[in-house]
Write an enzyme that holds these catalytic residues in place. Structure first.
Site, PDB file in Angstrom:
ATOM      1  N   CYS A 111      52.324  21.351 -63.620  1.00  0.00           N
ATOM      2  CA  CYS A 111      53.268  21.518 -63.156  1.00  0.00           C
ATOM      3  C   CYS A 111      54.467  21.579 -64.858  1.00  0.00           C
ATOM      4  O   CYS A 111      55.352  21.306 -64.876  1.00  0.00           O
ATOM      5  CB  CYS A 111      53.737  19.575 -63.011  1.00  0.00           C
ATOM      6  SG  CYS A 111      52.217  18.964 -62.151  1.00  0.00           S
ATOM      7  N   HIS A 247      60.396  15.870 -64.076  1.00  0.00           N
ATOM      8  CA  HIS A 247      59.244  17.105 -62.791  1.00  0.00           C
ATOM      9  C   HIS A 247      59.329  15.541 -62.254  1.00  0.00           C
ATOM     10  O   HIS A 247      59.071  14.711 -62.707  1.00  0.00           O
ATOM     11  CB  HIS A 247      57.754  17.551 -63.669  1.00  0.00           C
ATOM     12  CG  HIS A 247      56.808  17.513 -63.143  1.00  0.00           C
ATOM     13  ND1 HIS A 247      56.723  17.913 -62.003  1.00  0.00           N
ATOM     14  CD2 HIS A 247      55.230  16.482 -62.559  1.00  0.00           C
ATOM     15  CE1 HIS A 247      55.487  17.619 -60.652  1.00  0.00           C
ATOM     16  NE2 HIS A 247      55.025  17.033 -62.041  1.00  0.00           N
ATOM     17  N   ASN A 277      55.966  15.728 -55.206  1.00  0.00           N
ATOM     18  CA  ASN A 277      55.984  15.930 -56.578  1.00  0.00           C
ATOM     19  C   ASN A 277      55.079  18.128 -56.131  1.00  0.00           C
ATOM     20  O   ASN A 277      54.476  18.364 -55.201  1.00  0.00           O
ATOM     21  CB  ASN A 277      54.445  16.064 -56.900  1.00  0.00           C
ATOM     22  CG  ASN A 277      54.463  15.931 -58.385  1.00  0.00           C
ATOM     23  OD1 ASN A 277      54.316  17.713 -58.463  1.00  0.00           O
ATOM     24  ND2 ASN A 277      53.109  15.939 -58.985  1.00  0.00           N
TER      25      ASN A 277
HETATM   26  O1  UT7 Z   1      52.084  16.222 -61.808  1.00  0.00           O
HETATM   27  C1  UT7 Z   1      50.799  16.032 -62.191  1.00  0.00           C
HETATM   28  C2  UT7 Z   1      51.886  15.104 -62.521  1.00  0.00           C
HETATM   29  N1  UT7 Z   1      51.252  13.591 -61.678  1.00  0.00           N
HETATM   30  C3  UT7 Z   1      51.609  12.170 -62.537  1.00  0.00           C
HETATM   31  O2  UT7 Z   1      52.399  12.552 -62.692  1.00  0.00           O
HETATM   32  C4  UT7 Z   1      50.930  11.265 -61.149  1.00  0.00           C
HETATM   33  C5  UT7 Z   1      50.862   9.871 -62.654  1.00  0.00           C
HETATM   34  N2  UT7 Z   1      51.054   9.015 -61.535  1.00  0.00           N
HETATM   35  C6  UT7 Z   1      51.018   8.226 -60.788  1.00  0.00           C
HETATM   36  O3  UT7 Z   1      52.104   8.519 -60.607  1.00  0.00           O
HETATM   37  C7  UT7 Z   1      50.341   7.143 -60.237  1.00  0.00           C
HETATM   38  O4  UT7 Z   1      49.309   6.397 -60.710  1.00  0.00           O
HETATM   39  C8  UT7 Z   1      50.068   7.014 -58.924  1.00  0.00           C
HETATM   40  C9  UT7 Z   1      51.131   6.838 -57.477  1.00  0.00           C
HETATM   41  C10 UT7 Z   1      48.908   8.453 -58.582  1.00  0.00           C
HETATM   42  C11 UT7 Z   1      49.170   6.045 -58.065  1.00  0.00           C
HETATM   43  O5  UT7 Z   1      50.166   4.729 -58.659  1.00  0.00           O
HETATM   44  P1  UT7 Z   1      49.424   3.731 -59.168  1.00  0.00           P
HETATM   45  O6  UT7 Z   1      50.119   2.277 -58.811  1.00  0.00           O
HETATM   46  O7  UT7 Z   1      48.781   4.021 -60.689  1.00  0.00           O
HETATM   47  O8  UT7 Z   1      48.412   2.611 -57.758  1.00  0.00           O
HETATM   48  P2  UT7 Z   1      46.466   2.952 -58.206  1.00  0.00           P
HETATM   49  O9  UT7 Z   1      45.830   4.140 -57.865  1.00  0.00           O
HETATM   50  O10 UT7 Z   1      46.440   1.702 -59.069  1.00  0.00           O
HETATM   51  O11 UT7 Z   1      46.206   1.912 -57.295  1.00  0.00           O
HETATM   52  C12 UT7 Z   1      46.038   0.660 -56.834  1.00  0.00           C
HETATM   53  C13 UT7 Z   1      46.343   0.689 -55.535  1.00  0.00           C
HETATM   54  C14 UT7 Z   1      44.767   1.708 -55.432  1.00  0.00           C
HETATM   55  O12 UT7 Z   1      43.867   0.116 -54.086  1.00  0.00           O
HETATM   56  P3  UT7 Z   1      43.544  -1.045 -55.212  1.00  0.00           P
HETATM   57  O13 UT7 Z   1      42.187  -0.730 -55.862  1.00  0.00           O
HETATM   58  O14 UT7 Z   1      43.730  -2.340 -56.445  1.00  0.00           O
HETATM   59  O15 UT7 Z   1      42.329  -2.416 -53.736  1.00  0.00           O
HETATM   60  C15 UT7 Z   1      44.156   2.091 -54.674  1.00  0.00           C
HETATM   61  O16 UT7 Z   1      43.288   1.853 -53.326  1.00  0.00           O
HETATM   62  O17 UT7 Z   1      46.428   1.242 -54.761  1.00  0.00           O
HETATM   63  C16 UT7 Z   1      45.637   2.005 -53.209  1.00  0.00           C
HETATM   64  N3  UT7 Z   1      45.993   3.691 -53.335  1.00  0.00           N
HETATM   65  C17 UT7 Z   1      46.905   3.312 -52.333  1.00  0.00           C
HETATM   66  N4  UT7 Z   1      47.518   2.488 -51.329  1.00  0.00           N
HETATM   67  C18 UT7 Z   1      48.263   2.782 -49.811  1.00  0.00           C
HETATM   68  C19 UT7 Z   1      46.360   4.229 -53.637  1.00  0.00           C
HETATM   69  N5  UT7 Z   1      46.640   4.943 -52.635  1.00  0.00           N
HETATM   70  C20 UT7 Z   1      47.080   4.492 -51.479  1.00  0.00           C
HETATM   71  C21 UT7 Z   1      47.951   4.901 -50.724  1.00  0.00           C
HETATM   72  N6  UT7 Z   1      48.306   4.468 -49.890  1.00  0.00           N
HETATM   73  N7  UT7 Z   1      48.876   6.374 -50.011  1.00  0.00           N
END
Ligand code: UT7
Length: 320
Positions: A111, A247, A277
């Site tokens: 990225c 980004h 993204n």
């Molecule tokens: O391009 C390269 C750079 N990339 C980035 O900068 C990405 C950086 N990271 C992020 O933007 C965020 O960490 C994400 C958007 C990827 C995820 O958001 P988060 O608030 O960190 O969520 P999480 O990974 O902690 O997941 C929270 C919950 C989990 O469930 P439990 O364990 O709390 O039961 C996941 O399983 O959300 C669940 N989950 C979803 N639920 C519904 C993960 N993906 C989804 C989904 N729909 N698509």
């Protein structure tokens, strides 16, 4: 002397996939995707390819710059999703543009690829190796996703953005770049199948995996630091900057960076709502959106910043 952006262009696939469409196919919801990321839809390549979008964006950027392909000395494509291992996407773009005088190569910095490409173009110009350059970010990330993995496939989209640069008395003011290979495991795609008969347990084809929280923490810590350092090098105050184009990974990251920089979020335009993204494509695509909306005036100071897989990051301060 410095590289100055004199034209921009972009290309997006025709097919738009909304969060609601994903909701019907995956264990996810429009509400989750919007509230956690800001993304509402993304463009997904059906007939388009990384090369076709790179060429379309480049043609528009050349037209915007009033330049012909034959004037180019350098073509760089930031991409992690080229259609072929080789020849490079950049060489294919060179052929399509009849840019016979250019040296052309791809660059993998995920990225941050577009930012790294800008730095190389600037260095070529400063060293007298180029007068005119084309720097593109182009991706077809949809082919690198596991469409059963809701934690990644909802985040990414396809597209390309391109810039034409010319050696000038003003332009790139400062650049800060960095890499941290030790934390590379946070965002990985092993996409090569191994069928070498001398290797046991040859690796199967694989898809993108991300430790989202680790990448999130990295982004909100590293990006404000890199931008601050770039501003210091450019002897420019954040208040003098018209736009910060980051980004487009997550609206929450962008809001956190704005807060840390003590700048109004209105100075951080976004298009992740429509595009998701697009890795190396996201910063040049956003720049083209802003340029074509007539929001940039020659002399404006703008900041560009990219961050992601590698891990890699880059920030640039420039005079439009
Ligand atoms: O391009 C390269 C750079 N990339 C980035 O900068 C990405 C950086 N990271 C992020 O933007 C965020 O960490 C994400 C958007 C990827 C995820 O958001 P988060 O608030 O960190 O969520 P999480 O990974 O902690 O997941 C929270 C919950 C989990 O469930 P439990 O364990 O709390 O039961 C996941 O399983 O959300 C669940 N989950 C979803 N639920 C519904 C993960 N993906 C989804 C989904 N729909 N698509």
């Amino acid at each position: 002397m410095a590289a100055r952006i004199i034209g921009t262009g972009s290309a997006l696939p025709e097919r738009i996939v909304t969060n609601l469409e994903l909701e019907a196919k995956l264990d996810t919801t429009d509400e989750w995707i919007r509230s956690r990321t800001g993304i509402e839809k993304r463009h997904i390549a059906v007939t388009e390819t990384t090369t076709s979008m790179a060429v379309e964006a480049a043609e528009k950027a050349l037209e915007n710059a009033g330049m012909k392909g034959e004037a180019l000395d350098l073509i760089i494509v930031g991409t992690i999703s080229g259609d072929l291992c080789f020849p490079s996407t950049a060489c294919q773009v060179q052929s399509a543009l009849s840019a016979a005088n250019a040296v052309a190569f791809d660059l993998n910095a995920a990225c941050a690829g577009f930012l790294f490409g800008l730095a190389i173009a600037d260095a070529y110009m400063k060293s007298g190796m180029a007068e005119n350059a084309l720097v593109i970010g182009a991706e077809t990330l949809s082919k690198m996703m596991d469409w059963n993995d809701r934690s990644t496939c909802v985040l990414f989209g396809d597209g390309a953005g391109a810039t034409v640069l010319k050696k000038d008395t003003a332009g790139m003011m400062s650049m800060v770049q960095g890499s941290d290979g030790q934390r590379g495991d946070a965002l990985v795609c092993r996409n090569r199948e191994v069928n070498n008969p001398f290797v046991q347990n040859g690796r199967e084809i694989d898809y993108t995996k991300m430790d989202g929280q680790a990448v999130y923490r990295f982004a909100v810590r590293t990006v404000p630091r890199a931008i601050t350092e770039a501003l210091q090098k450019a002897e420019t105050e954040a208040d003098q900057v018209k736009y910060f184009l980051l980004h487009q990974a997550n609206i929450r990251i962008i809001e956190a960076v704005a807060k840390k920089m003590n700048q109004p979020v209105e100075k951080f335009p976004t298009n992740l709502q429509e595009c998701g993204n697009i890795s190396a494509g996201s910063v040049p695509l956003l720049l083209d959106f802003i340029n074509r909306q007539g929001k940039l005036t020659r002399g404006d100071k703008i900041v560009l910043a990219g961050f992601g897989g590698g891990l890699t990051w880059g920030a640039a301060v420039l005079t439009w």
